[in-house]
Design a protein around this motif. Structure first.
Motif, PDB file in Angstrom:
ATOM      1  N   ARG A 144       0.826  -1.205   0.000  1.00  7.42           N
ATOM      2  CA  ARG A 144       0.000   0.000   0.000  1.00  7.42           C
ATOM      3  C   ARG A 144       0.862   1.257   0.000  1.00  7.42           C
ATOM      4  N   SER A 169      -4.183  -5.041  -4.607  1.00 10.46           N
ATOM      5  CA  SER A 169      -4.730  -6.140  -3.816  1.00 10.46           C
ATOM      6  C   SER A 169      -4.429  -7.493  -4.450  1.00 10.46           C
ATOM      7  N   SER A 173      -2.482 -10.414  -2.631  1.00 11.21           N
ATOM      8  CA  SER A 173      -3.019 -11.770  -2.560  1.00 11.21           C
ATOM      9  C   SER A 173      -2.002 -12.794  -3.063  1.00 11.21           C
ATOM     10  N   GLY A 200      -6.943  -6.935   1.227  1.00  9.77           N
ATOM     11  CA  GLY A 200      -6.128  -5.944   0.547  1.00  9.77           C
ATOM     12  C   GLY A 200      -6.960  -4.786   0.026  1.00  9.77           C
ATOM     13  N   CYS A 201      -8.125  -5.100  -0.549  1.00 11.75           N
ATOM     14  CA  CYS A 201      -9.022  -4.043  -1.040  1.00 11.75           C
ATOM     15  C   CYS A 201      -9.478  -3.149   0.110  1.00 11.75           C
ATOM     16  N   CYS A 204      -6.621  -1.008   1.455  1.00 10.68           N
ATOM     17  CA  CYS A 204      -6.306   0.041   0.488  1.00 10.68           C
ATOM     18  C   CYS A 204      -7.346   1.156   0.554  1.00 10.68           C
ATOM     19  N   THR A 263     -15.213  -2.205   1.504  1.00  9.78           N
ATOM     20  CA  THR A 263     -14.456  -1.497   0.464  1.00  9.78           C
ATOM     21  C   THR A 263     -15.388  -0.646  -0.398  1.00  9.78           C
TER      22      THR A 263
END
Length: 285
Positions: A144, A169, A173, A200-201, A204, A263
């Motif tokens: 990130r 992301s 992953s 990850g999404c 972020c 997200t």
């Protein structure tokens, strides 16, 4: 006073997708191999030869320190235009609180599933806490703090935000495939690819909205501490050695849906211009 000159980078200025990938790889090598390796090696040598104290805890801390050194390198690379990854936007305090609320939203369904199936928790050890600290700092910087902030420098259109989130992301992953080489079960690793994509999404999205790497670091650390308390499937160093159970599949799929929903809420289209405003200020545009 002489005006500081903007530093130009031929490849990074022209090829944003390639730049995101290259910066991710570079940060990974610097943090987890070179800087972290040197700091950890020196600390281990000193402790082993002068005190006789185990160097393992210090090495985890060394990697966390390496992550912040990487942030300093990243800022210097684009100096003086970039304000850095630590200081957030005007709503930074609000997003620290939102991060705590998101943590509860993420772990509560898993707690319900685990309690309903009779699963047990284990109190986190020092090693598991340090593992979570290392992952929360290093992975946030690598996936990130470095590539996403760079992408927000390059892209001037708000409609690029979903692409930045998705690409960073996916890289995050795929990074978890490496767990196979340290003893993780294949089925557990494949399931982790799904949840880490969603995580990850979400991380972020928090990063883009807050303008600071601190909230996603905090969420990543606290979530990993919780995950490492699941003694039945995860070792204290975060390796999922056991094959997935039906409970694991259910809880992880629920988690993925929650991560994606959060997200979408955080990065709904109505806030895209606000996100661009935050990052325009951070890049002195």
């Amino acid at each position: 006073m002489k005006e500081k000159k903007r530093i130009e980078h031929r490849i990074l200025d022209r090829h944003t997708v390639l730049g995101m990938i290259l910066l991710t790889v570079l940060a990974l090598v610097l943090v987890q191999l070179i800087i972290g390796g040197i700091l950890g090696g020196l600390a281990g040598f000193i402790l082993a030869n002068l005190t006789g104290i185990s160097s393992i805890p210090v090495m985890y801390i060394a990697f966390a320190i390496a992550a912040f050194i990487m942030l300093a390198i990243h800022k210097r690379w684009f100096y003086p235009e970039f304000k850095g990854n630590i200081i957030g936007g005007k709503d930074f305090a609000r997003f620290m609180l939102i991060t705590v609320i998101i943590l509860l939203a993420v772990i509560l369904p898993d707690i319900v599933v685990m309690l309903s199936t009779g699963a047990k928790y284990a109190f986190p050890s020092i090693t598991s806490l340090l593992t979570a600290l290392m992952a929360g700092t290093t992975e946030e910087v690598i996936f990130r703090g470095v590539p996403v902030s760079y992408a927000m420098r390059q892209y001037k259109e708000a409609n690029k935000i979903p692409f930045v989130v998705l690409l960073s992301s996916i890289l995050f992953s795929l990074f978890h495939l490496s767990n196979i080489f340290v003893g993780a079960a294949l089925s557990s690793t494949l399931l982790q690819l799904v949840t880490s994509l969603g995580m990850g999404c979400m991380l972020c999205a928090i990063y883009l909205r807050s303008g600071s790497i601190i909230p996603p670091m905090m969420l990543h650390f606290l979530y990993d501490v919780y995950a490492l308390m699941s003694a039945g499937s995860v070792t204290e160093t975060g390796v999922m050695e056991a094959a997935v159970s039906n409970r694991d599949i259910i809880s992880n799929l629920i988690l993925f849906v929650i991560e994606i929903l959060i997200t979408c809420i955080l990065l709904r289209k109505s806030v895209w211009e606000e996100v661009m405003s935050i990052w325009n200020q951070k890049w002195n545009r």
